[in-house]
Design an enzyme around this catalytic site. Structure first.
Site, short mmCIF file in Angstrom:
data_model
loop_
_atom_site.label_atom_id
_atom_site.label_comp_id
_atom_site.label_asym_id
_atom_site.label_seq_id
_atom_site.Cartn_x
_atom_site.Cartn_y
_atom_site.Cartn_z
N THR A 164 0.87 -1.18 0.00
CA THR A 164 0.00 0.00 0.00
C THR A 164 0.90 1.23 0.00
OG1 THR A 164 -1.84 -1.05 1.12
CG2 THR A 164 -1.58 1.31 1.51
N ARG A 192 -15.14 -5.71 -0.36
CA ARG A 192 -14.41 -5.40 0.88
C ARG A 192 -13.72 -4.04 0.73
NH1 ARG A 192 -8.89 -4.04 2.48
NH2 ARG A 192 -8.61 -4.74 4.61
N VAL A 193 -13.91 -3.18 1.69
CA VAL A 193 -13.25 -1.88 1.70
C VAL A 193 -12.39 -1.81 2.95
CG1 VAL A 193 -13.61 0.61 1.84
CG2 VAL A 193 -15.09 -0.78 0.38
N GLY A 194 -11.16 -1.38 2.80
CA GLY A 194 -10.24 -1.28 3.93
C GLY A 194 -10.23 0.10 4.54
N ASP A 195 -9.16 0.38 5.26
CA ASP A 195 -9.03 1.66 5.97
C ASP A 195 -8.65 2.81 5.05
OD1 ASP A 195 -6.55 0.17 5.69
OD2 ASP A 195 -5.60 1.80 6.80
N THR A 215 -0.93 2.11 6.90
CA THR A 215 -0.89 0.88 6.11
C THR A 215 -0.94 -0.28 7.09
OG1 THR A 215 0.53 -0.51 4.73
CG2 THR A 215 1.64 1.15 6.06
N GLY A 216 -1.39 -1.42 6.58
CA GLY A 216 -1.47 -2.59 7.43
C GLY A 216 -2.88 -3.15 7.44
N HIS A 217 -3.22 -3.86 8.52
CA HIS A 217 -4.50 -4.55 8.58
C HIS A 217 -5.65 -3.55 8.65
CE1 HIS A 217 -7.35 -7.47 10.75
NE2 HIS A 217 -7.40 -7.66 9.47
N GLY A 218 -6.36 -3.44 7.52
CA GLY A 218 -7.34 -2.37 7.36
C GLY A 218 -8.50 -2.45 8.33
N1 ASP Z 1 -4.42 -1.09 4.73
C1 ASP Z 1 -4.64 -1.79 3.50
C2 ASP Z 1 -6.01 -2.42 3.51
O1 ASP Z 1 -6.38 -3.00 4.50
C3 ASP Z 1 -3.63 -2.84 3.19
C4 ASP Z 1 -2.19 -2.52 3.47
O2 ASP Z 1 -1.86 -1.44 3.93
O3 ASP Z 1 -1.35 -3.38 3.19
O4 ASP Z 1 -6.67 -2.38 2.51
#
Ligand code: ASP
Length: 300
Positions: A164, A192-195, A215-218
């Site tokens: 990301t 699915r929509v993330g953060d 970034t990371g687990h949305g």
């Molecule tokens: N934050 C992003 C999401 O969950 C993924 C990521 O940052 O790797 O869509």
């Protein structure tokens, strides 16, 4: 006068060591592109858009060209942009393939009527704003197909291993902006929509506090409001780095979140923190050489 600064990240995850220098170079090029915009008199908003576009076009990263695929092998792209003076924002979620989702988010910001567009409606808004959809498969790389196949076979987890992208900027007058763009998680379900496109979760900017891109687990980042949390910690008196560290610590402790963020405050002070193995990043500040990193020192 503040020295203009642009900070970018190329995603939290576990980039293999063989790819570290390439990821760092990609981040450096993007940060430099953003700073060039600021030095030419552009706004912080222009700078973060320019930086994120460079990373969207770089197929090593999980955004735009080279973004990760849904479980049925399609692209659904998320992006947001926000400026900290008037707290204006624009975002797209589950956008069908367009080359530069951050530019469409910017168009939504400028258009003002609505802030966040999703799926086919986002594509319709983009076409009305003058963007052309990418030809089918034009943005899909062999690497993205291979990663999807590995995840579907259970050989790897759904994180992209870092990819990301995001940027934050502070101009010479202390005006802030943030932008983030992603394909999301590998093999995500349709819709699915993330953060990333949720202001306050993946992207936030307020000149009276800070600008941040996560970034990371949305799902975890949405639950804790990660970028807003980090910005509020700055407003409460923490330094940029202390706020980034504290936000990531709470993200891990409270919702089991794995990820990272970049942050800049209105004095141009920078914070960078992550709790995954890697998070590629670069800082471009007027009058100084661009600096980048990806692995150590985590945790800080
Ligand atoms: N934050 C992003 C999401 O969950 C993924 C990521 O940052 O790797 O869509």
């Amino acid at each position: 006068v503040i020295a203009p600064v642009v900070v970018v990240h190329g995603g939290a995850g576990q980039v293999p060591e063989a790819s570290w220098s390439g990821h760092r170079q990609g981040c450096e090029a993007a940060a430099r592109a953003g700073l060039t915009v600021l030095e030419a008199g552009g706004s912080a908003l222009d700078a973060v858009e320019a930086a994120v576009r460079v990373l969207e076009d770089d197929e090593r990263f999980n955004a735009g060209t080279g973004a990760c695929l849904t479980e049925d092998g399609r692209l659904e792209l998320d992006a947001a942009i926000m400026e900290g003076t008037g707290l204006r924002g624009g975002a797209v979620a589950a956008l069908p393939p367009f080359r530069n989702p951050v530019a469409i988010a910017r168009a939504a910001l400028e258009d003002v009527k609505h802030l966040l567009y999703a799926a086919e409606g986002a594509a319709a808004f983009a076409r009305r704003a003058g963007f052309s959809p990418a030809p089918a498969d034009a943005l899909i790389t062999d690497a993205a197909r291979a990663r999807l196949a590995e995840v579907l076979r259970g050989e790897r987890g759904p994180g992209w291993a870092g990819g990301t992208v995001g940027a934050v900027a502070c101009d010479a007058r202390g005006r802030l902006a943030a932008a983030t763009s992603t394909g999301g998680m590998i093999a995500k379900r349709a819709g699915r929509v993330g953060d990333t496109p949720i202001l306050g979760a993946g992207t936030y900017a307020d000149d009276e506090a800070a600008a941040a891109s996560a970034t990371g687990h949305g799902e975890a980042a949405i639950r804790i409001g990660l970028t807003r949390l980090a910005c509020e910690l700055v407003r409460g008196g923490l330094s940029a780095q202390a706020a980034a560290d504290a936000a990531i610590a709470r993200f891990g402790a409270r919702v089991g979140g794995a990820g990272g963020l970049i942050l800049v405050d209105p004095r141009g002070e920078v914070g960078i923190a992550w709790n995954t193995a890697t998070m590629g990043h670069a800082v471009a500040c007027s009058g100084r050489p661009v600096v980048s990193g990806i692995a150590a020192p985590a945790p800080r």
